[in-house]
Design a protein around this motif. Structure first.
Motif, PDB file in Angstrom:
ATOM      1  N   LEU A   1       0.884  -1.073   0.307  1.00 64.38           N
ATOM      2  CA  LEU A   1       0.163  -0.140  -0.202  1.00 64.38           C
ATOM      3  C   LEU A   1       0.906   1.076  -0.008  1.00 64.38           C
ATOM      4  N   GLU A   2       1.838   1.079   0.192  1.00 58.88           N
ATOM      5  CA  GLU A   2       2.756   2.458  -0.095  1.00 58.88           C
ATOM      6  C   GLU A   2       2.738   2.561  -1.555  1.00 58.88           C
ATOM      7  N   ASN A   3       2.354   2.345  -2.930  1.00 56.49           N
ATOM      8  CA  ASN A   3       1.916   2.465  -4.065  1.00 56.49           C
ATOM      9  C   ASN A   3       0.914   1.562  -4.529  1.00 56.49           C
TER      10      ASN A   3
ATOM     11  N   ILE B   1       2.859   4.821   5.344  1.00 59.97           N
ATOM     12  CA  ILE B   1       3.728   4.100   6.593  1.00 59.97           C
ATOM     13  C   ILE B   1       3.581   5.303   7.337  1.00 59.97           C
ATOM     14  N   GLN B   2       3.935   6.456   7.200  1.00 59.67           N
ATOM     15  CA  GLN B   2       3.540   7.416   8.371  1.00 59.67           C
ATOM     16  C   GLN B   2       1.817   7.089   8.307  1.00 59.67           C
ATOM     17  N   ILE B   3       1.055   7.360   7.540  1.00 61.04           N
ATOM     18  CA  ILE B   3      -0.448   7.092   8.469  1.00 61.04           C
ATOM     19  C   ILE B   3      -0.382   6.295   9.487  1.00 61.04           C
ATOM     20  N   VAL B   4       0.255   4.519   9.292  1.00 64.58           N
ATOM     21  CA  VAL B   4       0.235   4.204  10.176  1.00 64.58           C
ATOM     22  C   VAL B   4       1.042   3.877  11.268  1.00 64.58           C
ATOM     23  N   CYS B   5       1.935   5.108  11.372  1.00 67.74           N
ATOM     24  CA  CYS B   5       3.296   5.034  12.484  1.00 67.74           C
ATOM     25  C   CYS B   5       1.999   6.384  13.052  1.00 67.74           C
ATOM     26  N   LEU B   6       1.183   6.733  12.870  1.00 62.80           N
ATOM     27  CA  LEU B   6       0.442   7.994  13.260  1.00 62.80           C
ATOM     28  C   LEU B   6      -0.595   7.165  14.232  1.00 62.80           C
ATOM     29  N   VAL B   7      -1.082   6.256  13.481  1.00 62.05           N
ATOM     30  CA  VAL B   7      -2.338   5.485  14.636  1.00 62.05           C
ATOM     31  C   VAL B   7      -1.062   4.464  15.635  1.00 62.05           C
ATOM     32  N   VAL B   8      -0.650   3.573  15.278  1.00 62.59           N
ATOM     33  CA  VAL B   8       0.224   2.962  16.259  1.00 62.59           C
ATOM     34  C   VAL B   8       0.636   4.392  17.572  1.00 62.59           C
ATOM     35  N   ILE B   9       1.136   5.114  17.378  1.00 62.56           N
ATOM     36  CA  ILE B   9       1.773   6.447  18.232  1.00 62.56           C
ATOM     37  C   ILE B   9       0.568   7.209  19.048  1.00 62.56           C
ATOM     38  N   LEU B  10      -0.735   6.953  18.375  1.00 63.61           N
ATOM     39  CA  LEU B  10      -1.667   7.630  19.013  1.00 63.61           C
ATOM     40  C   LEU B  10      -2.367   6.333  20.102  1.00 63.61           C
TER      41      LEU B  10
ATOM     42  N   LEU C   1       9.193  10.176  11.824  1.00 63.53           N
ATOM     43  CA  LEU C   1      10.101  10.895  10.845  1.00 63.53           C
ATOM     44  C   LEU C   1      11.125  10.414  10.104  1.00 63.53           C
ATOM     45  N   LEU C   2      11.475   9.906  10.252  1.00 67.31           N
ATOM     46  CA  LEU C   2      12.979   9.622   8.801  1.00 67.31           C
ATOM     47  C   LEU C   2      12.078   9.057   7.663  1.00 67.31           C
ATOM     48  N   ASP C   3      10.643   9.339   7.466  1.00 65.24           N
ATOM     49  CA  ASP C   3       9.989   8.798   6.792  1.00 65.24           C
ATOM     50  C   ASP C   3      10.018  10.351   5.331  1.00 65.24           C
ATOM     51  N   PHE C   4       9.830  10.946   6.579  1.00 64.92           N
ATOM     52  CA  PHE C   4       9.726  12.276   4.902  1.00 64.92           C
ATOM     53  C   PHE C   4      11.526  12.808   4.654  1.00 64.92           C
ATOM     54  N   ILE C   5      12.441  11.692   5.156  1.00 66.12           N
ATOM     55  CA  ILE C   5      13.728  11.840   3.755  1.00 66.12           C
ATOM     56  C   ILE C   5      13.876  10.655   2.975  1.00 66.12           C
ATOM     57  N   LYS C   6      12.415   9.704   3.550  1.00 67.35           N
ATOM     58  CA  LYS C   6      12.853   9.389   1.884  1.00 67.35           C
ATOM     59  C   LYS C   6      11.868   9.079   0.880  1.00 67.35           C
ATOM     60  N   PRO C   7      11.583   8.464  -0.554  1.00 67.88           N
ATOM     61  CA  PRO C   7      10.884   8.328  -0.895  1.00 67.88           C
ATOM     62  C   PRO C   7       9.700   7.769  -0.831  1.00 67.88           C
ATOM     63  N   LYS C   8       8.773   8.423  -1.372  1.00 64.56           N
ATOM     64  CA  LYS C   8       7.434   7.822  -0.887  1.00 64.56           C
ATOM     65  C   LYS C   8       6.244   8.501  -2.051  1.00 64.56           C
ATOM     66  N   ILE C   9       5.425   7.422  -2.013  1.00 63.28           N
ATOM     67  CA  ILE C   9       3.712   8.282  -2.381  1.00 63.28           C
ATOM     68  C   ILE C   9       2.894   9.251  -1.434  1.00 63.28           C
ATOM     69  N   GLU C  10       2.675  10.381  -2.036  1.00 67.07           N
ATOM     70  CA  GLU C  10       1.964  10.744  -0.957  1.00 67.07           C
ATOM     71  C   GLU C  10       0.457  10.205  -0.684  1.00 67.07           C
ATOM     72  N   ILE C  11      -0.323   9.891   0.455  1.00 63.45           N
ATOM     73  CA  ILE C  11      -0.757   9.635   0.076  1.00 63.45           C
ATOM     74  C   ILE C  11      -2.605  10.690   0.803  1.00 63.45           C
ATOM     75  N   ILE C  12      -1.569  11.170   1.555  1.00 59.70           N
ATOM     76  CA  ILE C  12      -2.805  11.581   2.683  1.00 59.70           C
ATOM     77  C   ILE C  12      -1.903  13.557   2.646  1.00 59.70           C
ATOM     78  N   GLY C  13      -1.991  14.972   2.544  1.00 60.06           N
ATOM     79  CA  GLY C  13      -1.726  15.545   2.841  1.00 60.06           C
ATOM     80  C   GLY C  13       0.446  15.133   1.963  1.00 60.06           C
ATOM     81  N   ASN C  14       1.503  15.197   2.739  1.00 60.44           N
ATOM     82  CA  ASN C  14       2.379  14.546   2.264  1.00 60.44           C
ATOM     83  C   ASN C  14       3.076  13.220   3.302  1.00 60.44           C
ATOM     84  N   LEU C  15       2.194  12.863   3.966  1.00 61.35           N
ATOM     85  CA  LEU C  15       2.778  12.088   4.381  1.00 61.35           C
ATOM     86  C   LEU C  15       1.950  10.439   3.563  1.00 61.35           C
TER      87      LEU C  15
END
Length: 254
Positions: free
Chosen positions: A69-71, A224-233, A207-221
C-alpha cells in the motif's frame, strides 16, 4: 564500497537485504528463546503457541499489506502475486503483529502483557536487517533522498543520499542502551518496556520517512507514516494508562 553488495549462493546472485533479513529473524528468534528460558515468567504451551502463531501471522500479513500500500496505484493497476509477496515493511509487521498477538490472547483468555521479552530480540533483528538494507543501496526502496549534508553517501547512483539505514541502526543502538537502563530499575509493570519501544520506534519511523522517497497519500504523508500515526496515538494512550496505574499503586502502597 560498491552497491549493491551481493552473495553467491548455490550459483545464484542474491542481494544482501534478503540474506541479512533472514539472518536477523533467525538470530532474533534464537535470542528470544534464550531469554525465555531464563525468564521467571512461565507461560503454558497453549498460550505460548497461540501468541507465537498470532504474532507470526499478523506480522507476515501486515508487512506485505502495508508494504504494497506504499504505492496503491501500482498495486491495483499491475497486481502480481510475486510482487505482493516480495514487498515488505517492518512497520506493517510490527503493527499487525501486535494485532495478531492481542487477538490470540483474547482467544486463549490470557490478559497479562507478554511483550517485554521480545523487545531486545526485535531490536537485534531489525539492526541486522538494516545492515542488509544499507548494503543493497538504491536497488530496493530502503534508501534516502538526495542530500547536501555531511552525512550524504553514494549508494549506487550519482547522488549523495541520506543513509537512512545507518540512521536507524544508530537510533536502535541508542534505544537498546536506554531500555536496558530502564529495565535495570525493575519498578515498571510488565509490558511497559514494549510500550516504550513501540512508541519510540514509530515516532522515529514517522520522522525518518520525510527523508525517504514515498508516494504521498494524505497531504505529504505516505502510507507508512499514516500507520505510524495510528500506532503512536494508540501507545500514547496505553502508556498514559500504565503511568496512571503505577501512580495509583504507589499511592495505595504509601
Amino acid at each position: 564500497m560498491d552497491f549493491p553488495f551481493t552473495f553467491q549462493i548455490f550459483g545464484k546472485t542474491i542481494l544482501a537485504h534478503p540474506v541479512f533479513e533472514t539472518l536477523g529473524i533467525f538470530l532474533g528468534m534464537r535470542y528470544y528463546f534464550y531469554l525465555k528460558r531464563k525468564s521467571t515468567e512461565k507461560l503454558s504451551f497453549n498460550i505460548s503457541a497461540a501468541i507465537l502463531i498470532g504474532a507470526t501471522a499478523g506480522a507476515l500479513l501486515g508487512s506485505k499489506i502495508i508494504g504494497n500500500l506504499e504505492n496503491p496505484q501500482s498495486l491495483f493497476e499491475n497486481f502480481s502475486l510475486k510482487k505482493f509477496w516480495t514487498n515488505n515493511t517492518i512497520v506493517g509487521g510490527l503493527a499487525f503483529g501486535l494485532i495478531g498477538v492481542e487477538l490470540a490472547k483474547k482467544i486463549v483468555g490470557h490478559k497479562e502483557s507478554t511483550g517485554d521479552l521480545i523487545v531486545f530480540p526485535l531490536i537485534l533483528a531489525i539492526i541486522i536487517g538494516r545492515i542488509g538494507c544499507f548494503l543493497t543501496g538504491i536497488h530496493e526502496e530502503t534508501y534516502g533522498l538526495p542530500t547536501t549534508s555531511i552525512f550524504g553517501m553514494h549508494l549506487g547512483d550519482e547522488y549523495l543520499r541520506h543513509p537512512v539505514a545507518l540512521y536507524e541502526i544508530a537510533f536502535l543502538l541508542f534505544m537498546w542502551f536506554e531500555l536496558k537502563m530502564i529495565a535495570k530499575k525493575d519498578k515498571y509493570p510488565s509490558g511497559f518496556l514494549f510500550q516504550l519501544f513501540m512508541l519510540s520506534y514509530f515516532i522515529f519511523r514517522f520522522l525518518l520517512d520525510f527523508i525517504k522517497p514515498k508516494i504521498e497519500i494524505i497531504g505529504n504523508l505516505g502510507t507508512i507514516q499514516i500507520v505510524c500515526l495510528v500506532v503512536i496515538l494508540y501507545y500514547i494512550y496505553a502508556i498514559k494508562n500504565t503511568v496512571y496505574l503505577m501512580k495509583t499503586k504507589n499511592t495505595i502502597t504509601i
